[in-house]
Motif scaffolding. Structure first.
Motif, PDB file in Angstrom:
ATOM      1  N   ARG A 112       0.717  -1.582   0.264  1.00  0.00           N
ATOM      2  CA  ARG A 112       0.180  -0.415   0.027  1.00  0.00           C
ATOM      3  C   ARG A 112       1.032   1.640   0.077  1.00  0.00           C
ATOM      4  O   ARG A 112       0.461   2.212  -0.947  1.00  0.00           O
ATOM      5  CB  ARG A 112      -0.902   0.335   0.989  1.00  0.00           C
ATOM      6  N   GLU A 113       1.536   1.010   1.136  1.00  0.00           N
ATOM      7  CA  GLU A 113       3.068   2.486   1.118  1.00  0.00           C
ATOM      8  C   GLU A 113       3.653   2.488  -0.317  1.00  0.00           C
ATOM      9  O   GLU A 113       3.439   4.397  -0.863  1.00  0.00           O
ATOM     10  CB  GLU A 113       3.931   2.266   1.871  1.00  0.00           C
ATOM     11  N   SER A 114       3.786   1.611  -1.231  1.00  0.00           N
ATOM     12  CA  SER A 114       4.364   1.873  -2.473  1.00  0.00           C
ATOM     13  C   SER A 114       3.409   2.418  -3.332  1.00  0.00           C
ATOM     14  O   SER A 114       3.535   3.032  -4.298  1.00  0.00           O
ATOM     15  CB  SER A 114       4.800   0.425  -2.680  1.00  0.00           C
ATOM     16  N   MET A 115       2.327   1.731  -3.152  1.00  0.00           N
ATOM     17  CA  MET A 115       0.760   2.229  -3.995  1.00  0.00           C
ATOM     18  C   MET A 115       1.065   3.714  -3.645  1.00  0.00           C
ATOM     19  O   MET A 115       1.396   4.809  -4.910  1.00  0.00           O
ATOM     20  CB  MET A 115      -0.166   1.757  -4.296  1.00  0.00           C
ATOM     21  N   LYS A 176      12.747   5.923 -12.795  1.00  0.00           N
ATOM     22  CA  LYS A 176      12.521   6.814 -11.452  1.00  0.00           C
ATOM     23  C   LYS A 176      13.540   5.650 -10.439  1.00  0.00           C
ATOM     24  O   LYS A 176      13.291   5.567  -9.601  1.00  0.00           O
ATOM     25  CB  LYS A 176      12.076   7.045 -11.196  1.00  0.00           C
ATOM     26  N   GLY A 177      13.653   4.050 -11.111  1.00  0.00           N
ATOM     27  CA  GLY A 177      12.515   3.061  -9.592  1.00  0.00           C
ATOM     28  C   GLY A 177      11.693   2.834  -9.190  1.00  0.00           C
ATOM     29  O   GLY A 177      12.015   1.882  -8.055  1.00  0.00           O
ATOM     30  N   TYR A 178      10.711   2.888  -9.754  1.00  0.00           N
ATOM     31  CA  TYR A 178       9.717   2.531  -9.174  1.00  0.00           C
ATOM     32  C   TYR A 178       9.337   1.112 -10.497  1.00  0.00           C
ATOM     33  O   TYR A 178       9.221   1.522 -11.350  1.00  0.00           O
ATOM     34  CB  TYR A 178       8.162   3.382 -10.178  1.00  0.00           C
ATOM     35  N   LYS A 179       8.420   0.375  -9.072  1.00  0.00           N
ATOM     36  CA  LYS A 179       7.955  -1.057 -10.142  1.00  0.00           C
ATOM     37  C   LYS A 179       7.214  -0.966 -10.489  1.00  0.00           C
ATOM     38  O   LYS A 179       6.041  -0.939 -10.431  1.00  0.00           O
ATOM     39  CB  LYS A 179       8.125  -1.790  -8.900  1.00  0.00           C
ATOM     40  N   GLU A 180       7.669  -1.789 -11.821  1.00  0.00           N
ATOM     41  CA  GLU A 180       6.154  -1.813 -12.502  1.00  0.00           C
ATOM     42  C   GLU A 180       4.925  -2.663 -11.678  1.00  0.00           C
ATOM     43  O   GLU A 180       3.848  -2.400 -12.617  1.00  0.00           O
ATOM     44  CB  GLU A 180       7.006  -3.399 -13.381  1.00  0.00           C
ATOM     45  N   GLU A 181       5.281  -3.453 -11.119  1.00  0.00           N
ATOM     46  CA  GLU A 181       4.160  -3.960  -9.765  1.00  0.00           C
ATOM     47  C   GLU A 181       3.345  -3.391  -9.425  1.00  0.00           C
ATOM     48  O   GLU A 181       2.117  -3.479  -9.600  1.00  0.00           O
ATOM     49  CB  GLU A 181       4.467  -4.928  -8.687  1.00  0.00           C
ATOM     50  N   PHE A 182       3.712  -1.326  -9.637  1.00  0.00           N
ATOM     51  CA  PHE A 182       2.833  -1.251  -8.343  1.00  0.00           C
ATOM     52  C   PHE A 182       2.637  -0.015  -9.184  1.00  0.00           C
ATOM     53  O   PHE A 182       1.568   1.104  -9.200  1.00  0.00           O
ATOM     54  CB  PHE A 182       4.088  -0.443  -7.044  1.00  0.00           C
ATOM     55  N   LEU A 183       2.830  -0.150 -10.839  1.00  0.00           N
ATOM     56  CA  LEU A 183       2.133   1.234 -11.790  1.00  0.00           C
ATOM     57  C   LEU A 183       1.099   0.552 -12.247  1.00  0.00           C
ATOM     58  O   LEU A 183       0.165   0.944 -12.581  1.00  0.00           O
ATOM     59  CB  LEU A 183       3.334   1.093 -13.006  1.00  0.00           C
ATOM     60  N   VAL A 184       1.467  -1.412 -12.090  1.00  0.00           N
ATOM     61  CA  VAL A 184      -0.042  -1.424 -12.908  1.00  0.00           C
ATOM     62  C   VAL A 184      -1.181  -2.202 -10.975  1.00  0.00           C
ATOM     63  O   VAL A 184      -2.085  -1.919 -11.872  1.00  0.00           O
ATOM     64  CB  VAL A 184       0.263  -3.287 -12.408  1.00  0.00           C
ATOM     65  N   LYS A 185      -0.633  -2.577 -10.183  1.00  0.00           N
ATOM     66  CA  LYS A 185      -1.331  -2.354  -9.071  1.00  0.00           C
ATOM     67  C   LYS A 185      -2.132  -0.513  -8.865  1.00  0.00           C
ATOM     68  O   LYS A 185      -3.609  -1.055  -8.324  1.00  0.00           O
ATOM     69  CB  LYS A 185      -0.666  -2.444  -7.739  1.00  0.00           C
ATOM     70  N   THR A 186      -1.510  -0.147  -9.057  1.00  0.00           N
ATOM     71  CA  THR A 186      -2.103   1.776  -8.824  1.00  0.00           C
ATOM     72  C   THR A 186      -3.726   1.938 -10.105  1.00  0.00           C
ATOM     73  O   THR A 186      -3.955   2.637 -10.015  1.00  0.00           O
ATOM     74  CB  THR A 186      -1.228   2.470  -9.167  1.00  0.00           C
ATOM     75  N   GLY A 187      -3.375   0.876 -11.094  1.00  0.00           N
ATOM     76  CA  GLY A 187      -4.075   1.214 -12.400  1.00  0.00           C
ATOM     77  C   GLY A 187      -2.801   2.058 -12.886  1.00  0.00           C
ATOM     78  O   GLY A 187      -4.019   2.918 -14.435  1.00  0.00           O
ATOM     79  N   LEU A 188      -2.344   2.708 -12.901  1.00  0.00           N
ATOM     80  CA  LEU A 188      -2.046   3.742 -13.507  1.00  0.00           C
ATOM     81  C   LEU A 188      -0.941   3.098 -14.708  1.00  0.00           C
ATOM     82  O   LEU A 188      -1.499   4.268 -16.603  1.00  0.00           O
ATOM     83  CB  LEU A 188      -0.250   3.940 -13.441  1.00  0.00           C
ATOM     84  N   VAL A 237     -11.436   8.512 -18.224  1.00  0.00           N
ATOM     85  CA  VAL A 237     -11.269   7.903 -17.590  1.00  0.00           C
ATOM     86  C   VAL A 237     -10.572   7.516 -15.865  1.00  0.00           C
ATOM     87  O   VAL A 237     -10.138   8.311 -15.850  1.00  0.00           O
ATOM     88  CB  VAL A 237     -10.182   6.683 -18.229  1.00  0.00           C
ATOM     89  N   ASN A 238     -11.184   6.226 -14.902  1.00  0.00           N
ATOM     90  CA  ASN A 238     -10.977   6.805 -13.983  1.00  0.00           C
ATOM     91  C   ASN A 238     -10.009   5.427 -13.686  1.00  0.00           C
ATOM     92  O   ASN A 238     -10.158   4.071 -13.982  1.00  0.00           O
ATOM     93  CB  ASN A 238     -12.216   6.416 -12.952  1.00  0.00           C
ATOM     94  N   SER A 239      -9.518   5.383 -12.352  1.00  0.00           N
ATOM     95  CA  SER A 239      -8.479   4.565 -12.116  1.00  0.00           C
ATOM     96  C   SER A 239      -9.030   3.240 -11.891  1.00  0.00           C
ATOM     97  O   SER A 239     -10.987   3.823 -11.322  1.00  0.00           O
ATOM     98  CB  SER A 239      -7.158   4.868 -10.720  1.00  0.00           C
ATOM     99  N   PRO A 240      -8.771   2.089 -11.692  1.00  0.00           N
ATOM    100  CA  PRO A 240      -9.436   1.047 -11.423  1.00  0.00           C
ATOM    101  C   PRO A 240      -9.905   1.045  -9.590  1.00  0.00           C
ATOM    102  O   PRO A 240      -8.445   0.971  -9.337  1.00  0.00           O
ATOM    103  CB  PRO A 240      -9.345  -0.212 -11.935  1.00  0.00           C
ATOM    104  N   ASP A 241     -10.931   0.292  -8.864  1.00  0.00           N
ATOM    105  CA  ASP A 241     -10.065  -0.035  -8.144  1.00  0.00           C
ATOM    106  C   ASP A 241      -8.996  -0.929  -7.365  1.00  0.00           C
ATOM    107  O   ASP A 241      -9.121  -1.597  -8.229  1.00  0.00           O
ATOM    108  CB  ASP A 241     -11.968  -1.031  -6.759  1.00  0.00           C
ATOM    109  N   SER A 242      -8.155  -0.935  -6.214  1.00  0.00           N
ATOM    110  CA  SER A 242      -7.222  -1.023  -5.928  1.00  0.00           C
ATOM    111  C   SER A 242      -7.716  -0.984  -4.490  1.00  0.00           C
ATOM    112  O   SER A 242      -8.145  -1.106  -3.712  1.00  0.00           O
ATOM    113  CB  SER A 242      -5.742   0.083  -6.531  1.00  0.00           C
ATOM    114  N   GLU A 243      -6.095  -1.806  -4.233  1.00  0.00           N
ATOM    115  CA  GLU A 243      -5.774  -1.983  -2.478  1.00  0.00           C
ATOM    116  C   GLU A 243      -6.560  -0.211  -1.624  1.00  0.00           C
ATOM    117  O   GLU A 243      -6.209  -0.083  -0.620  1.00  0.00           O
ATOM    118  CB  GLU A 243      -4.626  -2.598  -2.021  1.00  0.00           C
ATOM    119  N   ILE A 244      -5.585   0.744  -2.486  1.00  0.00           N
ATOM    120  CA  ILE A 244      -5.949   2.078  -1.609  1.00  0.00           C
ATOM    121  C   ILE A 244      -7.222   2.602  -2.218  1.00  0.00           C
ATOM    122  O   ILE A 244      -7.121   3.544  -1.972  1.00  0.00           O
ATOM    123  CB  ILE A 244      -4.599   2.857  -1.956  1.00  0.00           C
ATOM    124  N   TYR A 245      -8.106   2.124  -3.190  1.00  0.00           N
ATOM    125  CA  TYR A 245      -9.350   2.999  -3.741  1.00  0.00           C
ATOM    126  C   TYR A 245      -9.966   1.603  -3.555  1.00  0.00           C
ATOM    127  O   TYR A 245      -9.957   1.177  -4.663  1.00  0.00           O
ATOM    128  CB  TYR A 245      -8.339   3.363  -5.258  1.00  0.00           C
TER     129      TYR A 245
END
Ligand code: CTP
Ligand code: MN
Length: 654
Positions: A112-115, A176-188, A237-245
């Protein structure tokens, strides 16, 4: 992993003002020396959530939740411990020295913090593009300005722009060092079907970030720039639901609005991003949007923490009127007072505000609010003559009135309706009572189902316990022991530093702090608390009690170990409520008696348990030596038990 050093943690802890912190999320009113408000942890209509500024803690006397500033944030905002500390550090302008994260630490950070970190970065990226990139300025900034949005408002809502290329954002993020995992998890981003590469979801759009009530970016909305998009499917277009949204738990604009909502004791509800923004631009800041969907209970409860008064703003066309009627019984049943404000000619607040001066806009909003029940009556009955349609409409109005919790308000509405519709009051009342009875029956059924489910859960839990290998003590006894332990630890937390005078082995009086006495008394027989956190408190207390200026309660309530501070808060709350007993502190003699009594009780419990264990072991023993030593221990325990029981009998505390 502790990325914030102890000194900083202590600094944060002592700076945090519990009232100020809780007030960011809950409207509080002064109540004697304390503050109270509607509990944010459960649904309630009368306040049982107390905040004690002197103690630095909060507590709900109904659901039991609460704690100090840090644990409150952790619970309420679902923050991790470091997140909560950093939040407080930001609020109180305390510099947090963090070391550069290593790869491993970066990985260890919670998802979550990473997201949140990725979203924070992306929002900055979008804003930089809007304000600094040539295309961003020419296209994005130009778009906002052409809609009449001022630059200060653009900054206030952190609006942004995203380049049309689908690769630019993921490439920059990875660099910049941000992980693919969190780019996908946040829906960006999402993965392209063909080759699994990352695609930017918001490419070529202007960006509206969504802030949580505490100001963290949980999602984004992106709008196509083309102005000829009315009715086009993917205008937004809106972010999909996620662990933080979770879409149904958030409201657009709540972070920028919450102070004004509490201050004005009223919230305006609009449909879209641009409506929120237009209202702010006109100086009306107590406004949120639900993005064109029906309001959920979670959203209503979030608003109700700040105010019971809501005004629904919609355009005056068919769709707007329907939207205004949708979900309103939910609002009424949650105890909200509803008003409705319709804009003429299919305008929404945004388009209306652009056709008028700010002054006219404000005057229109002030002057055109109607009471919800009246509104519903007008909408459903004006010009309707068909008797069946009329009767359906009246039924729907009466149903809305029936869900209102306040009996007097219900009666007033019924009276009004009767006058306006020319229907006898008694007819309306009997129809309303039918609805009320139905709702009560529904609620009862729901409660019964819940009760049955709870009983089943308990039975299952019990079945599991009995299936588990035999434990030294049966559940009932464990409860008693836990209770005694809790009371002893409570004495340590509340009075640990206070001196009491007791007799030592040679019958000589010695004076020592409560914490030390309890510890040495336990150590004499090698006794321990069962709960690890109690043991931690015991050890801390002994270590600290040597310090003359130490006050146990303050120390434990603001302890950097969350386990300890949370436990301390639980043990301390009684005093928050019983403010009277606060003034009348216990005298030394009472304190001494309580300590001695509880320690005897604790020991008695221990001894009785041990006796039971010995009896059990005796069953299986064949070896004569073991048998003898067990028997000896048993009779020793018997003697001690009898002595303790006598002592307890003579020494009853109230
Ligand atoms: N919305 C959405 N997706 C869509 C259309 C609408 O998420 N395809 C949400 C957006 O939050 C939008 C709100 O519903 O703000 C209201 O929709 P609408 O009135 O069409 O948009 P406006 O905010 O008025 O936007 P604009 O004025 O730019 O057309
Ligand atoms: Mn619009």
């Amino acid at each position: 992993m502790n990325i914030i050093d102890r000194a900083t943690i202590d600094k944060i802890m002592s700076a945090a003002n519990i009232v100020e912190v809780v007030q960011e999320f809950v409207t509080l009113r002064k109540s004697g020396v304390n503050y109270k408000g509607l509990c944010p942890f459960h649904n309630e209509k009368t306040p049982s959530f107390f905040v004690s500024p002197t103690r630095g803690i909060c507590h709900c006397f109904s659901c039991g939740k609460g704690g100090n500033a840090v644990t409150f944030l952790m619970e309420h905002e679902q923050m991790t411990y470091p997140e909560a500390l950093k939040w407080l550090a930001r609020k109180y302008h305390i510099e947090v020295k963090e070391k550069e994260l290593t790869d491993e630490e970066r990985q260890a950070e919670s998802t979550r913090e990473s997201m949140f970190i990725v979203n924070e970065w992306a929002s900055g990226y979008f804003q930089r593009l809007l304000h600094e990139h040539e295309d961003g300025q020419a296209v994005g900034l130009q778009y906002f300005r052409s809609r009449g949005i001022r630059d200060d408002i653009i900054r206030k809502f952190c609006l942004g722009y995203d380049l049309p290329s689908r690769d630019a954002l993921p490439q920059e993020a990875i660099k910049k060092g941000y992980k693919e995992e969190f780019l996908v998890k946040t829906g960006l981003c999402y993965k392209r079907d063909s080759d699994g590469r990352l695609n930017d979801r918001f490419a070529g759009r202007v960006i509206f970030p969504w802030f949580s009530v505490s100001g963290k970016i949980v999602a984004f909305g992106g709008r196509l720039l083309d102005s000829r998009t009315k009715g086009v499917q993917l205008k937004y277009v809106n972010s999909p639901d996620s662990e933080i949204y979770h879409k149904e738990r958030e409201l657009y604009g709540i972070y920028q609005a919450k102070r004004a909502i509490a201050k004005e004791n009223c919230v305006y509800m609009v449909e879209g991003y641009t409506d929120v923004i237009a209202m702010h631009q006109a100086g009306i800041e107590n406004v949120v949007a639900n993005s064109g969907t029906a309001l959920s209970y979670e959203q209503i409860r979030m608003l109700h923490r700040f105010t019971p008064n809501i005004v629904l703003l919609y355009d005056g066309d068919e769709a707007g009127i329907h939207a205004a009627l949708r979900g309103t019984d939910m609002l009424l049943s949650e105890g909200m007072n509803i008003k409705v404000l319709l804009f003429p000619d299919g305008d929404d607040p945004d388009s209306f505000s652009r056709k008028h001066t700010t002054e006219e806009f404000r005057q229109y909003i002030d002057g055109h609010q109607t009471d919800f029940i009246q509104f519903k009556t007008d909408v459903l009955l004006t010009g309707v003559t068909d008797p069946i349609k009329r009767s359906e409409a009246i039924s729907s109005i009466v149903r809305s009135i029936s869900v209102i919790g306040d009996q007097i308000i219900r009666a007033t509405y019924i009276h009004d309706c009767s006058q306006r519709l020319g229907i006898q009051e008694s007819t309306l009342i009997s129809s309303m009572n039918k609805f009320i009875r139905q709702q009560r029956a529904d609620r009862r059924q729901a409660a019964e189902r819940e009760q049955e489910a709870e009983e089943r859960r308990q039975e299952e839990a019990l079945a599991q316990q009995t299936a588990a290998p035999a434990r030294p003590a049966a559940p009932v006894q464990r409860d008693h022991r836990q209770e005694v332990e809790m009371m002893i630890v409570r004495l340590i937390v509340r009075y640990g530093e206070r001196n009491i005078t007791v007799k030592d082995e040679d019958d000589c009086p010695v004076t020592l702090p409560v914490a030390e006495y309890i510890d040495s008394d336990m150590a004499a027989d090698d006794l321990h608390f069962q709960l690890p956190v109690y043991e931690k408190i015991r050890q801390e207390a002994v270590a600290q009690s040597a310090d003359k200026d130490w006050t146990a309660e303050n120390w434990f309530l603001h302890h950097h170990d969350v386990d300890i501070s949370k436990t301390a808060a639980e043990l301390s709350v009684e005093r928050v409520r019983l403010t009277k007993s606060l003034q009348k502190d216990v005298d030394e003699e009472t304190l001494r008696e309580r300590v001695i009594h509880l320690m005897a009780d604790f020991r008695l419990d221990y001894v009785e348990n041990r006796m039971k264990e010995i009896k059990q072991s005796l069953n299986g023993v064949t070896d004569a030596d073991t048998m003898r030593s067990l028997m000896e221990e048993f009779s020793r325990m018997q003697i001690i038990r009898n002595a303790l029981a006598r002592q307890l009998g003579n020494n009853i505390i109230v």
